[in-house]
Design an enzyme around this catalytic site. Sequence first.
Site, PDB file in Angstrom:
ATOM      1  N   LEU A  63       0.760  -1.088   0.156  1.00  0.00           N
ATOM      2  CA  LEU A  63      -0.112   0.057   0.135  1.00  0.00           C
ATOM      3  C   LEU A  63       0.873   1.224  -0.072  1.00  0.00           C
ATOM      4  CD1 LEU A  63      -2.940  -0.708   2.347  1.00  0.00           C
ATOM      5  CD2 LEU A  63      -2.741  -1.046  -0.086  1.00  0.00           C
ATOM      6  N   TYR A 146     -17.728 -14.447  -4.109  1.00  0.00           N
ATOM      7  CA  TYR A 146     -17.726 -13.155  -4.365  1.00  0.00           C
ATOM      8  C   TYR A 146     -18.707 -12.492  -3.433  1.00  0.00           C
ATOM      9  CZ  TYR A 146     -19.003  -9.240  -7.228  1.00  0.00           C
ATOM     10  OH  TYR A 146     -19.022  -7.624  -7.613  1.00  0.00           O
TER      11      TYR A 146
END
Length: 310
Positions: A63, A146
């Site tokens: 990140l 999902y």
Amino acid sequence: MKILVAGGAGFIGSHLVDRLLAQDHHVDVIDNFVTGQKINLKHLADNENFELFSGDICNLESLPREKYDRIYNLASPASPIDFKKISIEILLTGSQGHLNLLQLAENCGARILFASTSEVYGDPLVNPQPETYYGNVNCRGERACYDEAKRFGEALTVNFQKYRGVNSRTVRIFNTYGPRMRPNDGRVIPNFFMQALVGQGLTIYGNGQQTRSLCYVSDMARGIETLMESDVDQPVNIGNTHEMTILEIADLINDLTGNNTPHIFQDLPENDPKVRQPDISRAKNLLGWRPQVDVREGLKETMEFFKTCL
Ligand SMILES: NC(=O)c1ccc[n+]([C@@H]2O[C@H](COP(=O)([O-])OP(=O)(O)OC[C@H]3O[C@@H](n4cnc5c(N)ncnc54)[C@H](O)[C@@H]3O)[C@@H](O)[C@H]2O)c1
């Protein structure tokens, strides 16, 4: 503002990035390109307000170490063809990956938006689906990687908001289409265009009476940003209410492309939703948002894009 868009090399993410840059924000993108493509951002190479970080949001080390005002988390494969191939990665992206971004938001005091989905309603027993509907999801089915990742992501978001004071937004995105969709990603619009443009019969699963409501990507990007900049911290459906059967969509695409080869019918996949239409009262009343692009116009634009993919 300084903004991070996770998943910004993807279909919806790249349109959102364009929209944010057009307003002179500084936009960083983090993407691992599992389903996104660098070409979606190629036109931004010389833009000084834009930076692309290659990395996986599940990996804290990748990140960017920057201070953001806004974080949009759109990172997640979204197509059923990925569900079999990278199901564990999808589960981790919605859980560990989103956790990492929530912690980043907490550390820099950013507001964070989680891109959830109409799939949290599963194969719905009410139609249209309001945000208050809890859904009908099979936690062990083909789509569970999902659907459950997104449901968990929403739960994480709401708990960071309640107990850790992180300012959050949650958008439930309904079927979206437009330029920059992956031609081979298995979803209905790319499938139909890639078949119709070469004169093949369109593959219809089941009898084609199942419905979808199609939202053009510029409407979606506007809805997502409007939600982020609002004070609404409840989940909000963003999508088009114009519900069409799969057969109607197929016929429209054949009409636009001039294809007249007969359709090819195949078995319906497991847990494929039979109806799908958002109740967008909340978006209309709280955000003043409504879709503007007519489906025929949006599909024409999309067709021009798919022609370039042939
Ligand atoms: N397109 C739709 O109709 C639709 C409907 C409902 C929800 N959504 C949600 O909207 C978001 C964007 O969807 P899309 O259609 O643009 O899909 P997409 O696959 O084009 O975009 C997702 C992007 O996220 C990136 N990504 C995936 N996992 C990642 C990870 N672990 N780390 C970093 N980057 C990662 C991919 O490479 C890709 O660029 C997704 O969260 C999806 O679940 C989309």
